[in-house]
Design a protein around this motif. Sequence first.
Motif, mmCIF file in Angstrom:
data_model
loop_
_atom_site.group_PDB
_atom_site.id
_atom_site.type_symbol
_atom_site.label_atom_id
_atom_site.label_comp_id
_atom_site.label_asym_id
_atom_site.label_seq_id
_atom_site.Cartn_x
_atom_site.Cartn_y
_atom_site.Cartn_z
ATOM 1 N N ASP A 34 0.845 -1.197 0.000
ATOM 2 C CA ASP A 34 0.000 0.000 0.000
ATOM 3 C C ASP A 34 0.886 1.255 0.000
ATOM 4 O O ASP A 34 0.555 2.256 0.627
ATOM 5 N N GLU A 35 2.013 1.179 -0.726
ATOM 6 C CA GLU A 35 3.012 2.250 -0.664
ATOM 7 C C GLU A 35 2.459 3.601 -1.108
ATOM 8 O O GLU A 35 2.738 4.630 -0.478
ATOM 9 N N ASP A 36 1.683 3.630 -2.173
ATOM 10 C CA ASP A 36 1.180 4.911 -2.681
ATOM 11 C C ASP A 36 0.348 5.635 -1.622
ATOM 12 O O ASP A 36 0.471 6.856 -1.443
ATOM 13 N N ARG A 37 -0.494 4.891 -0.923
ATOM 14 C CA ARG A 37 -1.322 5.519 0.109
ATOM 15 C C ARG A 37 -0.463 6.015 1.270
ATOM 16 O O ARG A 37 -0.689 7.114 1.800
ATOM 17 N N ILE A 38 0.543 5.227 1.654
ATOM 18 C CA ILE A 38 1.416 5.632 2.758
ATOM 19 C C ILE A 38 2.190 6.893 2.384
ATOM 20 O O ILE A 38 2.343 7.815 3.194
ATOM 21 N N ARG A 39 2.662 6.957 1.143
ATOM 22 C CA ARG A 39 3.394 8.145 0.705
ATOM 23 C C ARG A 39 2.492 9.378 0.710
ATOM 24 O O ARG A 39 2.936 10.479 1.060
ATOM 25 N N SER A 40 1.244 9.207 0.331
ATOM 26 C CA SER A 40 0.319 10.342 0.371
ATOM 27 C C SER A 40 0.073 10.791 1.806
ATOM 28 O O SER A 40 -0.064 11.995 2.083
ATOM 29 N N LEU A 41 0.045 9.839 2.743
ATOM 30 C CA LEU A 41 -0.111 10.195 4.154
ATOM 31 C C LEU A 41 1.123 10.929 4.672
ATOM 32 O O LEU A 41 1.013 11.851 5.491
ATOM 33 N N MET A 42 2.314 10.530 4.200
ATOM 34 C CA MET A 42 3.534 11.236 4.581
ATOM 35 C C MET A 42 3.485 12.687 4.095
ATOM 36 O O MET A 42 3.870 13.616 4.818
ATOM 37 N N SER A 43 3.005 12.883 2.871
ATOM 38 C CA SER A 43 2.895 14.239 2.326
ATOM 39 C C SER A 43 1.915 15.076 3.139
ATOM 40 O O SER A 43 2.179 16.243 3.449
ATOM 41 N N MET A 44 0.782 14.488 3.487
ATOM 42 C CA MET A 44 -0.191 15.214 4.296
ATOM 43 C C MET A 44 0.389 15.586 5.651
ATOM 44 O O MET A 44 0.150 16.684 6.169
ATOM 45 N N CYS A 45 1.185 14.690 6.223
ATOM 46 C CA CYS A 45 1.755 14.927 7.549
ATOM 47 C C CYS A 45 2.798 16.033 7.510
ATOM 48 O O CYS A 45 2.716 17.013 8.256
ATOM 49 N N TYR A 46 3.803 15.884 6.640
ATOM 50 C CA TYR A 46 4.928 16.812 6.636
ATOM 51 C C TYR A 46 4.641 18.109 5.883
ATOM 52 O O TYR A 46 5.205 19.152 6.211
ATOM 53 N N ASP A 47 3.775 18.050 4.881
ATOM 54 C CA ASP A 47 3.483 19.251 4.097
ATOM 55 C C ASP A 47 2.358 20.080 4.702
ATOM 56 O O ASP A 47 2.410 21.307 4.709
ATOM 57 N N ASP A 48 1.323 19.397 5.203
ATOM 58 C CA ASP A 48 0.122 20.103 5.643
ATOM 59 C C ASP A 48 -0.139 20.008 7.138
ATOM 60 O O ASP A 48 -1.087 20.614 7.638
ATOM 61 N N GLY A 49 0.668 19.221 7.857
ATOM 62 C CA GLY A 49 0.468 19.108 9.297
ATOM 63 C C GLY A 49 -0.728 18.267 9.691
ATOM 64 O O GLY A 49 -1.236 18.397 10.808
ATOM 65 N N VAL A 50 -1.182 17.390 8.792
ATOM 66 C CA VAL A 50 -2.303 16.495 9.086
ATOM 67 C C VAL A 50 -1.729 15.142 9.483
ATOM 68 O O VAL A 50 -1.127 14.448 8.662
ATOM 69 N N TYR A 51 -1.910 14.751 10.740
ATOM 70 C CA TYR A 51 -1.286 13.533 11.243
ATOM 71 C C TYR A 51 -2.170 12.315 10.975
ATOM 72 O O TYR A 51 -3.360 12.326 11.304
ATOM 73 N N PRO A 52 -1.603 11.260 10.389
ATOM 74 C CA PRO A 52 -2.386 10.039 10.134
ATOM 75 C C PRO A 52 -2.879 9.420 11.442
ATOM 76 O O PRO A 52 -2.195 9.462 12.464
ATOM 77 N N THR A 53 -4.060 8.831 11.391
ATOM 78 C CA THR A 53 -4.643 8.205 12.585
ATOM 79 C C THR A 53 -4.763 6.689 12.461
ATOM 80 O O THR A 53 -5.169 6.032 13.424
ATOM 81 N N ASP A 54 -4.406 6.135 11.295
ATOM 82 C CA ASP A 54 -4.611 4.701 11.090
ATOM 83 C C ASP A 54 -3.308 3.939 10.886
ATOM 84 O O ASP A 54 -3.305 2.843 10.341
ATOM 85 N N LEU A 55 -2.185 4.518 11.312
ATOM 86 C CA LEU A 55 -0.895 3.836 11.189
ATOM 87 C C LEU A 55 -0.478 3.353 12.573
ATOM 88 O O LEU A 55 0.180 4.066 13.328
ATOM 89 N N ASP A 56 -0.876 2.137 12.905
ATOM 90 C CA ASP A 56 -0.627 1.604 14.240
ATOM 91 C C ASP A 56 0.829 1.187 14.400
ATOM 92 O O ASP A 56 1.473 0.732 13.456
ATOM 93 N N HIS A 57 1.339 1.328 15.629
ATOM 94 C CA HIS A 57 2.655 0.803 15.968
ATOM 95 C C HIS A 57 2.525 -0.681 16.302
ATOM 96 O O HIS A 57 1.481 -1.149 16.753
ATOM 97 N N GLU A 58 3.602 -1.404 16.073
ATOM 98 C CA GLU A 58 3.562 -2.843 16.306
ATOM 99 C C GLU A 58 3.580 -3.183 17.797
ATOM 100 O O GLU A 58 2.994 -4.154 18.236
ATOM 101 N N GLU A 59 4.264 -2.373 18.585
ATOM 102 C CA GLU A 59 4.442 -2.734 19.994
ATOM 103 C C GLU A 59 4.614 -1.477 20.831
ATOM 104 O O GLU A 59 5.257 -0.516 20.394
ATOM 105 N N MET A 60 4.038 -1.471 22.020
ATOM 106 C CA MET A 60 4.179 -0.352 22.943
ATOM 107 C C MET A 60 4.656 -0.880 24.289
ATOM 108 O O MET A 60 4.140 -1.879 24.793
ATOM 109 N N GLN A 61 5.657 -0.226 24.866
ATOM 110 C CA GLN A 61 6.180 -0.605 26.170
ATOM 111 C C GLN A 61 6.160 0.608 27.090
ATOM 112 O O GLN A 61 6.546 1.706 26.685
ATOM 113 N N ILE A 62 5.711 0.393 28.322
ATOM 114 C CA ILE A 62 5.642 1.466 29.314
ATOM 115 C C ILE A 62 6.574 1.116 30.465
ATOM 116 O O ILE A 62 6.448 0.054 31.077
ATOM 117 N N GLN A 63 7.522 1.993 30.739
ATOM 118 C CA GLN A 63 8.447 1.829 31.855
ATOM 119 C C GLN A 63 8.438 3.114 32.677
ATOM 120 O O GLN A 63 9.026 4.118 32.269
#
Length: 229
Positions: A34-63
Motif C-alpha cells: 500500500d506504498e502509494d497511500r502511505i506516501r500520500s499520508l507522509m505528504s499530508m503529515c509533513y506538508d500540511d500538518g495532518v497527522y495520520p490516525t490509522d498507522l498503528d505501531h507494532e508494539e508499545m512498552q511502558i516503563q
Amino acid sequence: MEQTRMEEGEDAGGNRAGARPPPGPPEQTDFWEDEDRIRSLMSMCYDDGVYPTDLDHEEMQIQGREVSFKLNTSLDEIKVKWLKERMVSVIFKENARFLAQKVKDDIIRALEDRWVLGSERFTAEARRGRIKIEGPYALSYVAKSREVVAFMISEGGVDIPLRNVEYKVQFKPWMTKAEFKDLRRQEDKRTFWVLAIQVPLDVYAQIQKAMARLRGPPSGCRSFETSVS
C-alpha cells in the motif's frame, strides 16, 4: 533411590502432553503493498500538518513515566524513502552555528523567496517547506518537491552576508538522528570552548583579555546574550 513420579500426560519437562506452545508474535503488516497511500499520508503529515490516525505501531512498552513504540519495519522503510526524497539537512558551519534560531529560520525563508517562490525554475504552485531545528549546528528542511531538494543539494551551500560578516551554510542529503549526533561530536572535537558565566557588567570590557591570559589568545569571542538580526 526413590524416583520422582510424573503425572500421567506430562513429559520430563513438566509440560502437558499435546499442549500447544505459546503463540509467537503476530506477523507484521506489509505496508509496501500500500506504498502509494502511505506516501500520500507522509505528504499530508509533513506538508500540511495532518497527522495520520490509522498507522498503528507494532508494539508499545511502558516503563515508569516513559513510553516507547516499536515501528512496523515496512512502514518505517517507506517513511525513510520519502524523507530522503524530500528532506535536506542544512549545516551551519563555523560562526554560523551561533546564529539565533530565528535568524536561521529567516535565512531558509529568504532562500525560499529567492530560489523557489521567486524563480521560474519551479512551478507556480511551489509552497514553503517545513523547518525543524536539530541543534546549534543544523536544521532539517522538508521541501515541497523533489526538484527543490535536488537543486539545493546541487548548490552544495551558500555564504550569507550579515552585517559585513559571511556565514557559511551547507546543504546535504537527509541525515538521520544518529548522523546528527556524530556531526556534533566531530564539531566538538575541532573546537574548544571556555565559557565565562555570570560575568558582571562592569568587567565586560576586560573579559577577553582575562581569558587570553588564562588559556592563550582565543580564535574568537562571542557573547551568547546577543544575536544577529
